[in-house]
Design a protein around this motif. Structure first.
Motif, PDB file in Angstrom:
ATOM      1  N   LEU A  85     -18.627 -65.809 -60.767  1.00 36.87           N
ATOM      2  CA  LEU A  85     -19.178 -66.728 -59.781  1.00 36.87           C
ATOM      3  C   LEU A  85     -18.972 -68.182 -60.202  1.00 36.87           C
ATOM      4  O   LEU A  85     -18.539 -69.016 -59.398  1.00 36.87           O
ATOM      5  N   VAL A  86     -19.245 -68.493 -61.464  1.00 37.53           N
ATOM      6  CA  VAL A  86     -19.092 -69.874 -61.908  1.00 37.53           C
ATOM      7  C   VAL A  86     -17.615 -70.244 -62.034  1.00 37.53           C
ATOM      8  O   VAL A  86     -17.223 -71.384 -61.738  1.00 37.53           O
ATOM      9  N   ALA A  87     -16.771 -69.305 -62.450  1.00 38.03           N
ATOM     10  CA  ALA A  87     -15.344 -69.599 -62.600  1.00 38.03           C
ATOM     11  C   ALA A  87     -14.677 -69.847 -61.254  1.00 38.03           C
ATOM     12  O   ALA A  87     -13.829 -70.734 -61.124  1.00 38.03           O
ATOM     13  N   GLU A  88     -15.068 -69.068 -60.242  1.00 37.51           N
ATOM     14  CA  GLU A  88     -14.374 -69.129 -58.955  1.00 37.51           C
ATOM     15  C   GLU A  88     -15.001 -70.095 -57.962  1.00 37.51           C
ATOM     16  O   GLU A  88     -14.323 -70.576 -57.052  1.00 37.51           O
ATOM     17  N   THR A  89     -16.303 -70.375 -58.119  1.00 38.69           N
ATOM     18  CA  THR A  89     -16.976 -71.224 -57.127  1.00 38.69           C
ATOM     19  C   THR A  89     -17.705 -72.417 -57.736  1.00 38.69           C
ATOM     20  O   THR A  89     -18.118 -73.319 -57.006  1.00 38.69           O
TER      21      THR A  89
ATOM     22  N   LEU B 125     -22.172 -69.096 -52.615  1.00 41.54           N
ATOM     23  CA  LEU B 125     -22.502 -67.697 -52.875  1.00 41.54           C
ATOM     24  C   LEU B 125     -22.036 -66.805 -51.727  1.00 41.54           C
ATOM     25  O   LEU B 125     -21.419 -65.752 -51.956  1.00 41.54           O
ATOM     26  N   ALA B 126     -22.333 -67.207 -50.508  1.00 38.88           N
ATOM     27  CA  ALA B 126     -21.931 -66.398 -49.344  1.00 38.88           C
ATOM     28  C   ALA B 126     -20.416 -66.265 -49.263  1.00 38.88           C
ATOM     29  O   ALA B 126     -19.887 -65.178 -48.975  1.00 38.88           O
TER      30      ALA B 126
ATOM     31  N   ASN C 159     -15.654 -62.386 -50.148  1.00 36.67           N
ATOM     32  CA  ASN C 159     -14.316 -62.071 -50.650  1.00 36.67           C
ATOM     33  C   ASN C 159     -14.336 -61.208 -51.915  1.00 36.67           C
ATOM     34  O   ASN C 159     -13.288 -60.743 -52.347  1.00 36.67           O
ATOM     35  N   ALA C 160     -15.513 -61.020 -52.511  1.00 32.19           N
ATOM     36  CA  ALA C 160     -15.596 -60.271 -53.762  1.00 32.19           C
ATOM     37  C   ALA C 160     -15.492 -58.772 -53.494  1.00 32.19           C
ATOM     38  O   ALA C 160     -15.912 -58.282 -52.431  1.00 32.19           O
TER      39      ALA C 160
END
Length: 394
Positions: free
Chosen positions: A343-347, A383-384, A389-390
């Protein structure tokens, strides 16, 4: 002569679990546009009147060693503050520490040793679970239940775990990470049970003023006297917006205070005098700051809950009555550490993984809502989008 020399720490230290909150934070710090909600601290700076008290003390040369148990003026101020909240608590029961973390550490050092049985109510801030293990104690956990009505304690389950061979019970309420609070009736039942068996109660009361139903959360200090086996550990960090100042305190039976003093002497000697002067100012003028902080946190709590409710797959408990966290889960999340790193790496959104708070927290995420609605809204969008996409197992 040694033929296989390796510079290794003792096995007890090696076995301690490192902070998985820090593991996620270290992976994300410095990322452009980062939105961090992983640590338990408000995003507002310490109020000017507190800062000015410390600056004035430094300018006046108040930079020398002071009494190990704390400056008399601060102990007197804390005695008055605590007495107003909980009934008579004399300064002969109060020791000043260099942070609430240090307060808990010296309490553990004073009370538990190798082989002792310690019971902790979990999920729980990892430092508190690991501290007894540093001393060779065995920690047994009793988990809270996640329900639609909120996080809840099975009181009988906890009472059954508090066997006569138990040395200490660790309780953090209002709780990090769930926001759960213990009721006065639960505290009374636990106190009677522990009194009958000679069990120490160590309460981490750092969030007692961050309570949304009254001026202060229910406390064992409301029920105990100076003869009880109860130690309360607290901090200026949360309610007065002083996380970086590292100033805390211990309330203990007078008979235990000399040992607490020795342990402070052997670890930090004393809290810095200019920091203690800031604490005096916080106690003298801080009720307005606390009221502002609680009101802001309530808005953050309610805004985050409403926003998370619009995100598919999110399951959360009822609004917590205290602290500054929403501890929720997302459908398909099995490895919270991996999820938070992704989450932190991608967003660029930083949350704390539930596994950091023990195996009972796996699959959950902790979000500190001590922030503005605008920052929370930006984070919800991230987050949404990530969840849309996850690829998460179902």
């Amino acid at each position: 002569m040694l033929t296989d020399y390796r510079p290794e720490a003792r096995p007890t230290a090696v076995a301690l679990r490192s902070s998985q909150i820090r593991e996620v934070a270290n992976a994300g710090m410095g990322k452009p546009g980062l939105l961090p909600f992983w640590f338990g601290e408000p995003d507002e700076a310490t109020p000017p009147y507190i800062r000015q008290a410390a600056v004035q003390a430094i300018q006046e040369g108040d930079t020398f060693y002071v009494q190990t148990l704390g400056m008399p003026v601060l102990r007197e101020s804390l005695s008055a503050y605590l007495t107003a909240l909980h009934g008579a608590i004399g300064q002969d029961r109060i020791a000043i520490s260099s942070s609430g973390t240090s307060a808990l550490a010296v309490a553990m050092q004073a009370l538990v040793g190798p082989g002792d049985r310690v019971v902790a109510v979990t999920p729980l801030w990892p430092n508190l679970v690991e501290m007894p293990k540093v001393l060779g104690a065995q920690v047994h956990t009793v988990a809270l239940d996640f329900t639609a009505r909120g996080w809840a304690l099975d009181l009988q389950k906890l009472l059954d775990a508090l066997t006569p061979d138990t040395r200490a019970l660790l309780v953090n309420a209002p709780n990090n990470p769930t926001g759960w609070c213990m009721t006065a009736s639960e505290q009374k039942a636990l106190l009677e049970h522990c009194r009958a068996r000679g069990i120490w109660i160590v309460s981490d009361d750092v969030y007692e003023r961050l309570y949304y139903q009254d001026n202060c959360a229910p406390s064992f200090l409301d029920l105990t006297d100076e003869q009880d086996r109860h130690v309360s550990c607290n901090s200026f960090s949360k309610a007065w917006l002083m996380t970086g100042w590292r100033l805390g305190w211990v309330v203990a039976p007078p008979a235990l205070l000399p040992e607490i003093g020795k342990l402070i002497e052997f670890s930090t000697t004393c809290a810095p005098p200019f920091v203690q002067r800031a604490g005096v100012a916080a106690l003298a003028q801080g009720e307005t700051t606390i009221a502002h902080t609680v009101a802001r946190l309530r808005r953050g709590r309610d805004h985050l809950r409403a926003s998370l409710a619009s995100v598919p797959g999110v399951e959360q408990a009822a609004a917590a009555p205290g602290a500054m966290y929403n501890f929720f889960r997302i459908e398909g999340v099995r490895d919270s550490l991996d999820f938070c790193k992704r989450l932190v790496a991608e967003t660029g959104l930083g949350l704390a993984p539930g596994i950091a708070f023990g195996p009972e927290g796996e699959g959950y995420l902790r979000w500190c809502y001590a922030s503005s609605p605008e920052r929370i809204d930006d984070a919800i969008v991230r987050l949404a989008g990530f969840l849309a996409n996850a690829r998460l197992p179902h």
